[in-house]
Design an enzyme around this catalytic site. Sequence first.
Site, PDB file in Angstrom:
ATOM      1  N   HIS A 126       8.726  19.222  36.447  1.00  0.00           N
ATOM      2  CA  HIS A 126       7.193  19.452  35.883  1.00  0.00           C
ATOM      3  C   HIS A 126       6.954  18.352  34.729  1.00  0.00           C
ATOM      4  CE1 HIS A 126       7.143  21.052  31.639  1.00  0.00           C
ATOM      5  NE2 HIS A 126       8.238  21.449  31.971  1.00  0.00           N
ATOM      6  N   CYS A 127       5.432  18.157  34.753  1.00  0.00           N
ATOM      7  CA  CYS A 127       4.924  17.391  33.861  1.00  0.00           C
ATOM      8  C   CYS A 127       3.849  17.995  33.094  1.00  0.00           C
ATOM      9  CB  CYS A 127       4.501  15.952  34.233  1.00  0.00           C
ATOM     10  SG  CYS A 127       3.234  16.086  35.748  1.00  0.00           S
ATOM     11  N   ARG A 128       2.627  17.561  32.678  1.00  0.00           N
ATOM     12  CA  ARG A 128       1.669  18.146  31.965  1.00  0.00           C
ATOM     13  C   ARG A 128       0.566  18.917  33.218  1.00  0.00           C
ATOM     14  NH1 ARG A 128      -3.634  17.598  30.992  1.00  0.00           N
ATOM     15  NH2 ARG A 128      -3.486  15.401  31.302  1.00  0.00           N
ATOM     16  N   ILE A 163       2.619  22.052  33.387  1.00  0.00           N
ATOM     17  CA  ILE A 163       2.800  23.130  32.447  1.00  0.00           C
ATOM     18  C   ILE A 163       1.375  23.549  32.199  1.00  0.00           C
ATOM     19  CG2 ILE A 163       2.449  21.628  30.685  1.00  0.00           C
ATOM     20  CD1 ILE A 163       4.416  23.213  28.951  1.00  0.00           C
TER      21      ILE A 163
END
Length: 172
Positions: A59-61, A89
């Site tokens: 995952h990233c932002r 996220i």
Amino acid sequence: MTIKTLSPTDARAAIAAGARLVDIRDADEHARERIPGAMNLPLAKITELPSDERPVVFHCRSGMRTAANAPLLTSAAGKATAYLLEGGIDAWRKAGHAVAADRSQPLEIMRQVQITAGALVLVGAALSLFVDTSFVALSAFVGAGLMFAGVTGWCGMANLLRVMPWNRREAA
């Protein structure tokens, strides 16, 4: 092979079933807000992901970085099945799942660069309007620096901001 995306709810179920959650954002982003239990392994170091047969959820932002780097992430996962957290996220938080936030941590370096560059351009423009037209050079200098950073991948302003006292703190 195409990497499959998981909704936040499906990702949470996969993690509960034993999948590893890997945050590919930089350490400063992870320190400010993270999904509890996520391993932080910035994209630049993703090849250091420990070999394991368990599935991996990256995952990233917002999900854009993971989607853009899907082939690299699949390769880093090795024999393990790799997934992307759809929406990152941000989607995880919107789905009502827990996030750990530490607002005492400094803003991410890239946000600091954006704020500083914007302020310098604005100050240069205002000074050139109200004081002396030669102050437009400040705005031009910042613009040239941003273009150089975009072309080369090296940002002098980011490097300068990294050594500022407020960015020297250790992540909790």
